[in-house]
Design an enzyme around this catalytic site. Sequence first.
Site, short mmCIF file in Angstrom:
data_model
loop_
_atom_site.label_atom_id
_atom_site.label_comp_id
_atom_site.label_asym_id
_atom_site.label_seq_id
_atom_site.Cartn_x
_atom_site.Cartn_y
_atom_site.Cartn_z
N ASP A 1 -7.17 4.44 -4.20
CA ASP A 1 -7.79 4.30 -2.86
C ASP A 1 -8.38 5.68 -2.58
O ASP A 1 -8.64 6.45 -3.52
CB ASP A 1 -6.76 3.85 -1.82
CG ASP A 1 -7.40 3.37 -0.51
OD1 ASP A 1 -7.81 2.20 -0.45
OD2 ASP A 1 -7.51 4.16 0.46
N LYS B 1 0.86 -1.19 0.00
CA LYS B 1 0.00 0.00 0.00
C LYS B 1 0.89 1.23 0.00
O LYS B 1 2.03 1.18 0.45
CB LYS B 1 -0.86 0.03 1.27
CG LYS B 1 -2.07 0.91 1.16
CD LYS B 1 -3.22 0.18 0.50
CE LYS B 1 -4.43 1.06 0.30
NZ LYS B 1 -5.59 0.25 -0.07
P1 NDP Z 1 -12.99 8.00 -2.35
O1 NDP Z 1 -11.90 8.98 -2.18
O2 NDP Z 1 -13.58 7.80 -3.70
O3 NDP Z 1 -14.18 8.31 -1.35
C1 NDP Z 1 -13.98 8.36 0.02
C2 NDP Z 1 -15.29 8.73 0.70
O4 NDP Z 1 -15.15 8.56 2.12
C3 NDP Z 1 -15.68 10.18 0.50
O5 NDP Z 1 -17.08 10.30 0.55
C4 NDP Z 1 -15.02 10.86 1.70
O6 NDP Z 1 -15.62 12.09 2.07
C5 NDP Z 1 -15.22 9.83 2.78
N1 NDP Z 1 -14.11 9.94 3.73
C6 NDP Z 1 -12.80 9.74 3.48
N2 NDP Z 1 -12.04 9.96 4.56
C7 NDP Z 1 -12.90 10.31 5.53
C8 NDP Z 1 -12.74 10.67 6.88
N3 NDP Z 1 -11.53 10.71 7.45
N4 NDP Z 1 -13.85 10.96 7.57
C9 NDP Z 1 -15.08 10.92 6.99
N5 NDP Z 1 -15.30 10.60 5.71
C10 NDP Z 1 -14.22 10.29 4.99
O7 NDP Z 1 -12.39 6.61 -1.80
P2 NDP Z 1 -12.87 5.12 -2.06
O8 NDP Z 1 -14.33 5.07 -2.26
O9 NDP Z 1 -12.00 4.54 -3.09
O10 NDP Z 1 -12.49 4.42 -0.68
C11 NDP Z 1 -13.40 4.32 0.41
C12 NDP Z 1 -12.94 3.21 1.34
O11 NDP Z 1 -12.92 1.96 0.63
C13 NDP Z 1 -11.53 3.37 1.93
O12 NDP Z 1 -11.52 2.83 3.22
C14 NDP Z 1 -10.68 2.49 1.01
O13 NDP Z 1 -9.51 2.05 1.65
C15 NDP Z 1 -11.64 1.35 0.77
N6 NDP Z 1 -11.40 0.53 -0.42
C16 NDP Z 1 -11.32 1.09 -1.66
C17 NDP Z 1 -11.14 0.30 -2.77
C18 NDP Z 1 -11.14 0.85 -4.14
O14 NDP Z 1 -11.11 0.06 -5.09
N7 NDP Z 1 -11.21 2.16 -4.34
C19 NDP Z 1 -10.95 -1.15 -2.64
C20 NDP Z 1 -11.11 -1.66 -1.29
C21 NDP Z 1 -11.32 -0.82 -0.24
P3 NDP Z 1 -14.88 13.48 1.73
O15 NDP Z 1 -14.96 13.62 0.25
O16 NDP Z 1 -15.63 14.49 2.48
O17 NDP Z 1 -13.46 13.31 2.21
O1 2IT Z 2 -7.94 -1.49 -0.47
C1 2IT Z 2 -7.90 -1.97 -1.61
O2 2IT Z 2 -8.05 -3.18 -1.80
C2 2IT Z 2 -7.73 -1.06 -2.74
N1 2IT Z 2 -7.66 0.15 -2.55
C3 2IT Z 2 -7.64 -1.59 -4.14
C4 2IT Z 2 -6.27 -2.14 -4.42
C5 2IT Z 2 -5.99 -2.53 -5.84
O3 2IT Z 2 -4.82 -2.85 -6.09
O4 2IT Z 2 -6.88 -2.53 -6.69
#
Ligand code: NDP
Ligand code: 2IT
Length: 449
Positions: free
Chosen positions: A170, A130
């Site tokens: 992420d 990561k």
């Molecule tokens: P994005 O940046 O697209 O969206 C993040 C969302 O979460 C936004 O709505 C943001 O609000 C909110 N958020 C982020 N940080 C905080 C915080 N500290 N407090 C409150 N709200 C928060 O990210 P993703 O959708 O890609 O990721 C969301 C989660 O999913 C994370 O935990 C990530 O690790 C996990 N994840 C993502 C994957 C992927 O493929 N993208 C795969 C597996 C897991 P705001 O805009 O106001 O900051």
């Molecule tokens: O937390 C996760 O699994 C991710 N942000 C996606 C990782 C990836 O390599 O697609």
Amino acid sequence: MSNSFDEKVTPIYQEIIKRNPGETEFHQAVREVLESLGPVLVKYPEFAHHKIIQRICEPERQIIFRVPWTDDKNNVHINRGFRVEFNSALGPYKGGLRFHPSVYLGIIKFLGFEQIFKNALTGLPIGGGKGGSDFDPKGKSDSEIMRFCQSFMTELYRHIGEHTDVPAGDIGVGGREIGYMFGQYKRITNRYEAGVITGKGLDWGGSLVRKEATGYGNVFFVKEMLKTINESIEGKTCIVSGSGNVSIYTIEKIHELGGKVVACSDSNGYIYDKAGIDLQVVKQLKEVERRRIKDYLEYRGDARYIEKGNIWEVPCQLAFPSATQNELNGKDATLLVKNGCIAIGEGANMPTTPDGVKVFQEAGILYAPGKAANAGGVATSTLEMMQNASRDSWSFEFTENKLSEIMTNIHNLCYEKAEEFGSPGNYVLGANVAGFIRVANAMLAMGVI
Ligand code: NDP
Ligand code: 2IT
């Protein structure tokens, strides 16, 4: 110290705390895995003999670097970049990049650690890693984002490669950022090495379904859990925290399967729309205009916005925490259970605090930990790497079917391992044990490295 620790595991955990001071999220993630491993060491004494746990908890390599960039007014800024290459027993390091002001080594290490087991659960040949930066993308212009991404990649490029380490997105890193980073990698190396990064655009090596994969995958996982109690998504009232990539496609799939999402959020507050969230509005606000969720009210006058509100107070049957770590605590969990929630699918990484997890488990509701439920993202990243390696591109339907199959397999593996190790229905135990055993066996075979 909790008595859920096996006596063999306690000193290992204490040593990890001592060696990694101040990294509270990393400690939390390690503790959760180690709490599951007592019975594994009994069944496989060779893992203890070869110090597999101690080795798995020590990253193979940690890279920290300076990321200087200039804003549109020519002011110089300095951020810190990270890449933790945690474990490559099963394949090249694989895991996303997070750009958020809260990022520090302890967050990247917790995420990299979770990624090892998550990636192992997919059954695909990927190790765990990561990275990211404490850069805050909010309010930055497009050209500032581009210059930051270029500067970040100007150091990162020497550490990655399709057979070495393959980043993705992420929090704060989506298609736009992946494009700028891939462009800079291509320019510096003079190689069109598509498999070096995933989440690419569809015209230049990206895979259909990658954007949707984490959210869709989580819903597929919850669907499988519900099947075990003869339930389904159809007709259920749901809440999905966050409104980013994972949240949007979780909502999309829930609606496709006949559920109704009534609330979602961002870091400022949540919206409640009794009639069901209008996803086109959320997509326009978040994917296109990069605005705040409160602006949803401009389009849907009947909805409510609760500034700084707690989304978990909204009654629901299914909850999908999809924003960030530790966003759902013991009190929230108690409230959800009291309001009739029957299943939790974690889209985010470690969104529920340990006392929250305890509440769900004691209430006997279905609880899917992130490392199992959100593995669809990284799994589909690996499908993207497969397409890159064979210079092919697969149809949406074919790719989605593969994702669905992978999520069903992960579900069944966790379910079976939980039974085998004497804790039926405990998906935390099942996921930790199944992921750990796969990595441990590979490490054992490769000797002390
Ligand atoms: P994005 O940046 O697209 O969206 C993040 C969302 O979460 C936004 O709505 C943001 O609000 C909110 N958020 C982020 N940080 C905080 C915080 N500290 N407090 C409150 N709200 C928060 O990210 P993703 O959708 O890609 O990721 C969301 C989660 O999913 C994370 O935990 C990530 O690790 C996990 N994840 C993502 C994957 C992927 O493929 N993208 C795969 C597996 C897991 P705001 O805009 O106001 O900051
Ligand atoms: O937390 C996760 O699994 C991710 N942000 C996606 C990782 C990836 O390599 O697609």
